[in-house]
Design a protein around this motif. Structure first.
Motif, PDB file in Angstrom:
ATOM      1  N   ILE A 195       6.699   0.775  13.779  1.00 13.29           N
ATOM      2  CA  ILE A 195       6.454   2.264  13.715  1.00 13.29           C
ATOM      3  C   ILE A 195       8.071   2.788  13.767  1.00 13.29           C
ATOM      4  O   ILE A 195       8.786   2.708  15.085  1.00 13.29           O
ATOM      5  N   ILE A 196       8.860   3.724  13.041  1.00 12.25           N
ATOM      6  CA  ILE A 196      10.086   4.170  13.228  1.00 12.25           C
ATOM      7  C   ILE A 196      10.090   5.426  13.688  1.00 12.25           C
ATOM      8  O   ILE A 196       9.475   6.433  13.121  1.00 12.25           O
ATOM      9  N   SER A 197      10.513   5.460  14.905  1.00 13.80           N
ATOM     10  CA  SER A 197      10.493   6.923  15.619  1.00 13.80           C
ATOM     11  C   SER A 197      11.907   7.526  15.975  1.00 13.80           C
ATOM     12  O   SER A 197      12.747   6.461  16.751  1.00 13.80           O
ATOM     13  N   ILE A 198      12.526   8.348  15.699  1.00  8.58           N
ATOM     14  CA  ILE A 198      13.624   9.168  15.782  1.00  8.58           C
ATOM     15  C   ILE A 198      13.692  10.216  16.743  1.00  8.58           C
ATOM     16  O   ILE A 198      14.663  10.303  17.617  1.00  8.58           O
ATOM     17  N   LYS A 218      -1.028  -4.454  15.448  1.00  8.22           N
ATOM     18  CA  LYS A 218      -0.123  -4.372  16.548  1.00  8.22           C
ATOM     19  C   LYS A 218       1.054  -3.448  15.918  1.00  8.22           C
ATOM     20  O   LYS A 218       1.535  -3.771  14.718  1.00  8.22           O
ATOM     21  N   CYS A 219       1.809  -2.877  16.743  1.00 12.04           N
ATOM     22  CA  CYS A 219       2.846  -2.168  16.236  1.00 12.04           C
ATOM     23  C   CYS A 219       4.242  -2.342  17.214  1.00 12.04           C
ATOM     24  O   CYS A 219       3.855  -2.789  18.326  1.00 12.04           O
ATOM     25  N   ASN A 220       5.217  -2.277  16.656  1.00 11.46           N
ATOM     26  CA  ASN A 220       6.861  -2.345  17.468  1.00 11.46           C
ATOM     27  C   ASN A 220       7.195  -0.888  17.059  1.00 11.46           C
ATOM     28  O   ASN A 220       7.720  -0.819  15.924  1.00 11.46           O
ATOM     29  N   ILE A 221       7.570  -0.120  18.020  1.00  8.05           N
ATOM     30  CA  ILE A 221       8.040   1.122  18.047  1.00  8.05           C
ATOM     31  C   ILE A 221       9.497   1.180  17.981  1.00  8.05           C
ATOM     32  O   ILE A 221       9.684   0.512  19.083  1.00  8.05           O
TER      33      ILE A 221
END
Length: 464
Positions: A195-198, A218-221
């Motif tokens: 999950i790309i968070s800016i 499962k996610c990798n932020i």
């Protein structure tokens, strides 16, 4: 893209527009051509630049040190970027007049050594500033020399603060560096999503992590609130989805180019429709479409009454957020009865102009970061009931008799965000004593002569 030493500015790469005022229909006409005739401001007030945005994003990555290569005044920006108790590690090379004339290589070397010896980081980022760019200091040579001396990655962030008027260009530069120098290449994939968070807050990411968990994914932020290892291993993921694909475009492209990670392009998960679209895109990619549909149905039951009764019918709202979140929020607010008076966004370009499609043709749109003097003029003429923006812009709108809602410290994304926003709007409408006091006893520092003028008085077509 990753073969390039520097990424092109948003103006050159995506035709970014950073100054405009008018209707949505006119804006679409302006951005329709491949080569846009730019508009410029002949006067500007309170605007962030690419150096600020790059510094903000780098400050959210753990296990690293940031060296601001320039005068100490630029580095002091960092004090406004500290979140809660988590203080980022940063240094300034603190250049003086002598350094700007004779060169600053030695100061940079000394600062890199001190930073490494004290903190033993996994990476050191050297952030360029306007002083260094004007003097044309050779940061790359210093990095090559120091890389042989120290067992740590040293990465240059090629910001200068004046080649682009779009502050998001600083984010692009950071993401390009992360993709080029930090991402590792992976062939075999595992069943997780990046999950790309800016720019999203921890509260917003907590809600998106909750919803992803409900799909049993499962996610990798990354890169916000992550450590360097999280970014390095992002190439293992089956796919990557951005919270706002416009902001994350460079990293999404880097993941695809370097590790073959599939990009999931979806709407921003704000409101009922936006969140459902985001979850559906995840479900389709990870073969969990039925589960996603069930989660969406269950979560949306709570909002049926609001969408049916439209509790804010007849109320007007002005939104000041980046264009994709603003458009998605406008759609949700219209669903609960609001009339959208206007939108203010920092820029628009070829990556996000499609977000305009869901907005009315005659909707007023202001493009340009900061510029509170223009907003004061606009809001005084439009006279909305509510203003939704960030802490920096929402506070002073109460002086105009407008109810301010700041989204900086609340959950806005996902279903929890929709529920929290409705509750915040209801509370603000019934308890606005402080706002009424400000309206009756305070005033903005702008002369009547300015407030009577057209708010685009200082926005002119660029002449080449």
């Amino acid at each position: 893209m990753l073969e390039e030493r520097k990424i092109l500015t948003r103006e050159k790469r995506t035709n970014a527009v950073t100054a405009y005022q008018g209707s949505k229909k006119e804006l679409q006409a302006v951005t329709a051509d491949q080569e846009i005739q730019q508009r410029i401001r002949t006067f500007s007030q309170d605007k962030k630049d690419e150096v600020y945005e790059a510094l903000r994003l780098l400050s959210e990555i753990g296990d690293t040190v940031v060296i601001v290569h320039g005068v100490v005044g630029t580095a002091i920006l960092e004090t406004s970027l500290i979140h809660g108790q988590e203080q980022p590690i940063w240094y300034s090379t603190n250049l003086d007049e002598r350094d700007t004339i004779l060169g600053s290589d030695e100061k940079l070397r000394d600062t890199v050594r001190r930073a490494y010896e004290k903190h033993q980081p996994k990476a050191i980022f050297i952030l360029g500033t306007s002083v260094v760019a004007i003097n044309n200091d050779d940061i790359s040579t210093v990095i090559l020399e120091m890389q042989e001396e120290l067992p740590v990655k040293i990465i240059s962030i090629y910001t200068d603060g004046f080649k682009s008027k779009a502050e998001i260009n600083g984010i692009d530069i950071v993401l390009h560096a992360l993709a080029k120098y930090i991402l590792a290449e992976y062939g075999e994939k595992i069943n997780i999503v990046d999950i790309i968070s800016i720019t999203e807050s921890r509260k917003n990411l907590g809600e998106l992590e909750r919803l992803t968990g409900r799909l049993e994914i499962k996610c990798n932020i990354i890169p916000q609130f992550s450590c360097l290892d999280d970014i390095t291993k992002a190439g293992r993921a089956e796919a990557a989805i951005a919270v706002n694909s416009d902001e994350a475009e460079v990293l999404l492209s880097g993941l695809q180019e370097k590790s073959g990670v599939k990009s999931i392009i979806s709407r921003v998960p704000i409101g009922i429709e936006g969140t459902a679209a985001w979850l559906s895109a995840l479900g389709d990619t990870f073969k969990s479409a039925d589960r996603a549909h069930a989660v969406i149905e269950e979560e949306e039951r709570f909002f049926a009454e609001y969408l049916k009764n439209k509790p804010f019918a007849g109320k007007k709202v002005f939104i000041a957020l980046p264009i994709r979140p603003a458009a998605e929020l406008a759609l949700f607010l219209r669903g609960i009865g609001f009339e959208i008076s206007g939108i203010s966004a920092p820029y628009i370009d070829s990556l996000n102009k499609d977000a305009l499609e869901i907005l009315p043709d005659d909707l007023f749109i202001k493009i340009g970061g900061g510029q509170p003097f223009e907003l004061a003029n606009i809001l005084g003429k439009i006279k909305p009931d509510f203003y939704i923006g960030t802490d920096g812009s929402a506070a002073w709108t109460a002086v105009l008799g407008i109810i301010p809602i700041s989204v900086s410290q609340m959950t806005l994304y996902g279903y929890k965000g929709a529920a929290e926003l409705i509750e915040r709007l209801r509370q603000a409408q019934t308890a606005n004593e402080f706002g009424n006091y400000l309206y009756k006893n305070d005033s903005l520092p702008y002369k009547t002569s300015w407030l009577k003028k057209s708010p685009d008085w200082y926005v002119k077509l660029e002449v080449k």
